[in-house]
Scaffold this motif. Sequence first.
Motif, PDB file in Angstrom:
ATOM      1  N   LEU A 207     -23.047 -10.966  16.723  1.00  0.00           N
ATOM      2  CA  LEU A 207     -22.345  -9.622  16.228  1.00  0.00           C
ATOM      3  C   LEU A 207     -23.312  -8.611  16.116  1.00  0.00           C
ATOM      4  CD1 LEU A 207     -20.244 -11.657  15.089  1.00  0.00           C
ATOM      5  CD2 LEU A 207     -19.848 -10.078  13.148  1.00  0.00           C
ATOM      6  N   ASP A 208     -23.101  -7.478  16.761  1.00  0.00           N
ATOM      7  CA  ASP A 208     -23.753  -6.237  16.464  1.00  0.00           C
ATOM      8  C   ASP A 208     -23.073  -5.279  15.927  1.00  0.00           C
ATOM      9  OD1 ASP A 208     -25.154  -3.934  17.011  1.00  0.00           O
ATOM     10  OD2 ASP A 208     -25.142  -3.855  19.274  1.00  0.00           O
ATOM     11  N   GLY A 209     -23.276  -5.149  14.606  1.00  0.00           N
ATOM     12  CA  GLY A 209     -22.545  -4.197  13.584  1.00  0.00           C
ATOM     13  C   GLY A 209     -21.053  -5.001  13.440  1.00  0.00           C
ATOM     14  N   THR A 210     -19.905  -4.126  14.092  1.00  0.00           N
ATOM     15  CA  THR A 210     -18.552  -4.911  14.128  1.00  0.00           C
ATOM     16  C   THR A 210     -18.415  -5.160  15.421  1.00  0.00           C
ATOM     17  OG1 THR A 210     -17.784  -2.413  14.345  1.00  0.00           O
ATOM     18  CG2 THR A 210     -17.755  -3.447  12.040  1.00  0.00           C
ATOM     19  N   PHE A 211     -18.974  -5.110  16.219  1.00  0.00           N
ATOM     20  CA  PHE A 211     -18.802  -5.339  17.651  1.00  0.00           C
ATOM     21  C   PHE A 211     -19.105  -7.038  17.805  1.00  0.00           C
ATOM     22  CE2 PHE A 211     -19.392  -1.000  18.294  1.00  0.00           C
ATOM     23  CZ  PHE A 211     -18.413  -0.623  18.675  1.00  0.00           C
ATOM     24  N   THR A 212     -18.270  -7.974  18.481  1.00  0.00           N
ATOM     25  CA  THR A 212     -18.633  -9.175  18.741  1.00  0.00           C
ATOM     26  C   THR A 212     -18.887  -9.445  20.022  1.00  0.00           C
ATOM     27  OG1 THR A 212     -16.411 -10.037  19.188  1.00  0.00           O
ATOM     28  CG2 THR A 212     -16.993  -9.666  16.800  1.00  0.00           C
ATOM     29  N   ASP A 213     -19.346 -10.854  20.207  1.00  0.00           N
ATOM     30  CA  ASP A 213     -19.666 -11.124  21.669  1.00  0.00           C
ATOM     31  C   ASP A 213     -18.293 -11.110  22.551  1.00  0.00           C
ATOM     32  OD1 ASP A 213     -18.418 -13.512  20.693  1.00  0.00           O
ATOM     33  OD2 ASP A 213     -20.360 -14.562  20.810  1.00  0.00           O
ATOM     34  N   GLN A 214     -17.283 -11.129  22.179  1.00  0.00           N
ATOM     35  CA  GLN A 214     -15.916 -11.056  22.789  1.00  0.00           C
ATOM     36  C   GLN A 214     -15.427  -9.525  22.786  1.00  0.00           C
ATOM     37  OE1 GLN A 214     -13.248 -13.784  21.482  1.00  0.00           O
ATOM     38  NE2 GLN A 214     -14.523 -15.654  22.281  1.00  0.00           N
ATOM     39  N   THR A 215     -16.034  -8.691  22.415  1.00  0.00           N
ATOM     40  CA  THR A 215     -15.634  -7.241  22.528  1.00  0.00           C
ATOM     41  C   THR A 215     -15.789  -6.587  23.869  1.00  0.00           C
ATOM     42  OG1 THR A 215     -16.203  -6.775  19.916  1.00  0.00           O
ATOM     43  CG2 THR A 215     -15.756  -4.577  21.234  1.00  0.00           C
ATOM     44  N   SER A 216     -14.486  -6.023  24.290  1.00  0.00           N
ATOM     45  CA  SER A 216     -14.792  -5.246  25.764  1.00  0.00           C
ATOM     46  C   SER A 216     -15.717  -4.337  25.495  1.00  0.00           C
ATOM     47  CB  SER A 216     -13.360  -4.778  26.045  1.00  0.00           C
ATOM     48  OG  SER A 216     -13.191  -3.957  27.077  1.00  0.00           O
ATOM     49  N   ASN A 217     -16.752  -4.428  26.505  1.00  0.00           N
ATOM     50  CA  ASN A 217     -17.683  -3.223  26.729  1.00  0.00           C
ATOM     51  C   ASN A 217     -17.122  -2.197  27.031  1.00  0.00           C
ATOM     52  OD1 ASN A 217     -20.520  -2.535  27.230  1.00  0.00           O
ATOM     53  ND2 ASN A 217     -20.011  -2.582  29.434  1.00  0.00           N
ATOM     54  N   ILE A 218     -16.265  -2.029  27.758  1.00  0.00           N
ATOM     55  CA  ILE A 218     -15.474  -0.973  28.567  1.00  0.00           C
ATOM     56  C   ILE A 218     -14.812  -0.443  27.183  1.00  0.00           C
ATOM     57  CG2 ILE A 218     -13.829   0.319  30.025  1.00  0.00           C
ATOM     58  CD1 ILE A 218     -14.349  -1.654  32.087  1.00  0.00           C
ATOM     59  N   ALA A 219     -13.971  -0.917  26.425  1.00  0.00           N
ATOM     60  CA  ALA A 219     -13.215  -0.399  25.427  1.00  0.00           C
ATOM     61  C   ALA A 219     -14.275   0.399  24.498  1.00  0.00           C
ATOM     62  CB  ALA A 219     -12.260  -1.259  25.050  1.00  0.00           C
ATOM     63  N   SER A 220     -15.380  -0.466  24.309  1.00  0.00           N
ATOM     64  CA  SER A 220     -16.180   0.004  23.039  1.00  0.00           C
ATOM     65  C   SER A 220     -16.790   1.313  23.373  1.00  0.00           C
ATOM     66  CB  SER A 220     -17.083  -1.056  22.832  1.00  0.00           C
ATOM     67  OG  SER A 220     -17.869  -1.161  23.930  1.00  0.00           O
ATOM     68  N   ARG A 221     -17.167   1.419  24.776  1.00  0.00           N
ATOM     69  CA  ARG A 221     -18.089   2.667  25.309  1.00  0.00           C
ATOM     70  C   ARG A 221     -17.091   3.635  25.161  1.00  0.00           C
ATOM     71  NH1 ARG A 221     -20.634   1.470  30.874  1.00  0.00           N
ATOM     72  NH2 ARG A 221     -18.898   0.264  31.072  1.00  0.00           N
ATOM     73  N   ILE A 222     -15.834   3.445  25.543  1.00  0.00           N
ATOM     74  CA  ILE A 222     -14.671   4.510  25.389  1.00  0.00           C
ATOM     75  C   ILE A 222     -14.565   5.196  24.003  1.00  0.00           C
ATOM     76  CG2 ILE A 222     -12.238   5.119  25.469  1.00  0.00           C
ATOM     77  CD1 ILE A 222     -12.195   3.666  28.085  1.00  0.00           C
ATOM     78  N   CYS A 223     -14.482   4.209  22.942  1.00  0.00           N
ATOM     79  CA  CYS A 223     -14.024   4.371  21.354  1.00  0.00           C
ATOM     80  C   CYS A 223     -15.331   5.133  21.035  1.00  0.00           C
ATOM     81  CB  CYS A 223     -13.719   3.165  20.635  1.00  0.00           C
ATOM     82  SG  CYS A 223     -12.277   2.571  21.181  1.00  0.00           S
ATOM     83  N   LEU A 224     -16.548   4.930  21.494  1.00  0.00           N
ATOM     84  CA  LEU A 224     -17.921   5.662  20.924  1.00  0.00           C
ATOM     85  C   LEU A 224     -17.886   7.145  21.347  1.00  0.00           C
ATOM     86  CD1 LEU A 224     -20.258   2.658  20.770  1.00  0.00           C
ATOM     87  CD2 LEU A 224     -19.347   3.926  19.036  1.00  0.00           C
TER      88      LEU A 224
END
Length: 325
Positions: A207-224
């Motif tokens: 886990l990196d904060g609320t991001f897990t090892d299964q969190t989509s990389n593309i989706a997380s970058r868009i949300c940020l």
Amino acid sequence: MPALPVQPNLSPCLPTITENRIVTGLLPGFNHAVAVVKIHFPAQGPEPTRLQAIDRLLAEFLPGYTPQWKGGGFTRRDLDQWLLLVIDLLHDHTLAPKLAKGRVEALLPDDKEGWVSCLLYPVLGPQHGAVNFALHWLISLIGVAQAQLAPTFKSSLPRVLEYFANQTPSSVGLAHFLAAADKAGIPWQHISHNVYQYGWGKHARLLDGTFTDQTSNIASRICLHKNVLNPVLRAAGIPVPTQISIPDENQAMQAAEKLGFPVVVKPVDRDRGEGVSTNLQSLPAIRQAMDRARQFSKRLVMENHCPGEDYRIYVMNDEVLLVIC
């Protein structure tokens, strides 16, 4: 470790740290990494008057500290507990995550050379350096000349606090995750930066904060990045406010005229509502909001203010776990 802010008078009465290492495996009573520190105390030990002087300075300048040395002698256990107490308060003062108390694992018997105390102190990986720094600082104060003790203490304490603050992970929710893991008996260890591993073997998760090892990389970058997320949501048919980039004050005034009051000013690339100002009704309010948002990011946007409830929804494996209003 940076240079100590204290230059002690290296006398034979000064304790010395003979070993300082971090154990990432599990020691009895801990579910996380532990700093193992061995301190050699000379047979005569520190002067009681010197400890009392340091004690008074800590009580005056370190919030939450209460005097520990009220006169008379002291035992080896007293010294060990005092060191642990000060480190605990340094943690608390800087809001660094701290989940368990340290303890003294072993005391080697007295001999003509003195004694050795073995301290175990739980640490997040980045905090090992801060704990090491603080212990060296406390021990070095014992060797400072009496006339220089007060000014040396006052000038060096801010550096010790700054060191702890700089080693604190930036993830706001990290302490809550680690506390939950401790409560559930799940071992964890620091991997790198804000990435932590929970559990061992094939069931371990990262886990990196609320991001897990299964969190989509593309989706997380868009949300940020709000300026990217806004058009993506709009294209999906989800109602979103009109958004305008405001690189400077002049363009912010133009954006406010176009959108109409009230408006919202927010950083482009921050989350958890950091730097966001809502329901702005005037140009002076916009200027103040921009100053506040720039403390978090140089890139700002302005949007229409949309009144209503704010919901934060936590989803894992397509299941809603929690809704906060």
